[in-house]
Write a protein that holds these residues in place. Sequence first.
Motif, short mmCIF file in Angstrom:
data_model
loop_
_atom_site.label_atom_id
_atom_site.label_comp_id
_atom_site.label_asym_id
_atom_site.label_seq_id
_atom_site.Cartn_x
_atom_site.Cartn_y
_atom_site.Cartn_z
N ILE A 72 0.84 -1.20 0.00
CA ILE A 72 0.00 0.00 0.00
C ILE A 72 0.88 1.25 0.00
CG2 ILE A 72 -1.69 1.31 1.33
CD1 ILE A 72 -2.80 -1.35 2.31
N TYR A 73 1.91 1.27 0.83
CA TYR A 73 2.82 2.41 0.84
C TYR A 73 3.45 2.60 -0.53
CZ TYR A 73 2.52 1.76 5.92
OH TYR A 73 2.07 1.62 7.20
N MET A 170 2.42 11.32 4.92
CA MET A 170 2.31 9.94 5.37
C MET A 170 3.03 9.73 6.70
SD MET A 170 0.50 8.02 3.39
CE MET A 170 1.07 6.36 3.74
N MET A 171 4.15 10.41 6.91
CA MET A 171 4.88 10.24 8.16
C MET A 171 4.15 10.85 9.35
SD MET A 171 8.94 10.64 7.23
CE MET A 171 8.79 12.23 6.40
N LEU A 172 3.24 11.79 9.09
CA LEU A 172 2.51 12.46 10.16
C LEU A 172 1.18 11.82 10.48
CD1 LEU A 172 3.18 16.21 9.26
CD2 LEU A 172 4.32 14.81 10.99
N VAL A 181 6.61 3.81 7.24
CA VAL A 181 6.62 4.73 6.12
C VAL A 181 8.05 5.12 5.75
CG1 VAL A 181 6.01 7.07 5.43
CG2 VAL A 181 4.31 5.63 6.52
N VAL A 182 8.88 5.42 6.76
CA VAL A 182 10.27 5.81 6.49
C VAL A 182 11.02 4.66 5.83
CG1 VAL A 182 12.43 6.53 7.54
CG2 VAL A 182 10.29 7.49 8.35
N GLU A 183 10.84 3.45 6.32
CA GLU A 183 11.50 2.30 5.71
C GLU A 183 11.05 2.11 4.27
OE1 GLU A 183 10.68 -0.98 8.22
OE2 GLU A 183 11.77 -0.16 9.96
N SER A 184 9.77 2.31 4.00
CA SER A 184 9.26 2.16 2.64
C SER A 184 9.84 3.22 1.72
CB SER A 184 7.73 2.23 2.64
OG SER A 184 7.22 2.15 1.33
#
Length: 371
Positions: A72-73, A170-172, A181-184
């Motif tokens: 999804i990300y 997305m990070m928020l 999210v950061v890893e993606s």
Amino acid sequence: MAVALVPSKVRSFFRPGLKKRRRSSNSSTECEPKKLKDASTHTTHDDTKVGPDLQPNSKFFRDLPIEIRRMIYDLVWIGSYDHKYHAVRGRHLHFQNGHWHNTRCVMYEDDEDLDLIQKNMDRIHGSGRGDLLMWQRRLSSTWGSRHWRCEERMQYGGKSNIDRTNFMSMMLVCKRMFPEVVESILESHQFIFNDFFSAHRFFVYDPSPYIPHIRHLDLSLNLPFHAYAPLITGGPKSRTRDLFDALRGVSCLHSVRISLDIYDRGPWRKIPEKVIAAQLKDLKVLKTFTLELPPLLPIKVHPSNMESLDGQEDTSFKVIRRPPLRYWQFNPGEVDRFTWETHTKGRESHCFIIMDREGMSIPNPYLLDFF
């Protein structure tokens, strides 16, 4: 918000049961006790923060495994301009004025030709129509032969909508989603560094704990020769060595391209290729590992670390070389075309530059190569 880009079937997993509530006139007084209550639930007696809420009632985290969430990300990162450029998700990272900036890579497939700039200069030289000085600036650019379009876009501006991403929105969303999210982001994009300062700050000076998730990396480092000198002499301290050591800590790289050169990118230039190979031999890359080097010139060198990599087959990377220069600005405001000529004396070969316009020869300026 970036969540709006996700298909409607998936959207409900992010915030289930979210309903709009009408604010009352005294909403400020009602919210104050709630803020204090939330603060007390997220802190302990010693004022240390507790981890993020696992959100057991969220369908997105409860019903979807991590593999589906990553898919999804990945859909969220699809951009409307990805089909126009060669690097599908290429992002230039540079640190400027105390802030990190990321911009879209706008190189085309033709820019992979390392001789593209000089081919355009050949056409101008033959027809007499065009601006050789403009192409000369591109030829000597420290961003390399492939990303000169990206550099000019940074200097002269361009469409800002090309650079827009859904990273921050997305990070928020929530603390539980933040690490995923950061890893993606790091796994799905190619990160491009075109200056040593930004690369050193990102990997060495202030590294993020998520750096090991980077999968695709492109480094174009044009360094002054004194930055290579500690590698040749075996000096204990070297920022260049620190950067290479940090890259070895990225354990799951899929594709890497490292372009090395001298800062002025002049006709006579050479880097310590043998010691560079020793620094990169332990860098683990699963698929594609390319090292781009200056053109091979028969320059006489005494230190063994300055020897070229040609003929060595035990390297873990593919070596490609830029074509030798045939245009340069020897005099201010004038771009001259020249050819290379090699003189052999005994077992040693020496290079000379023969300028087309004046017919004069320029010997190798390095003292070790003089007769």
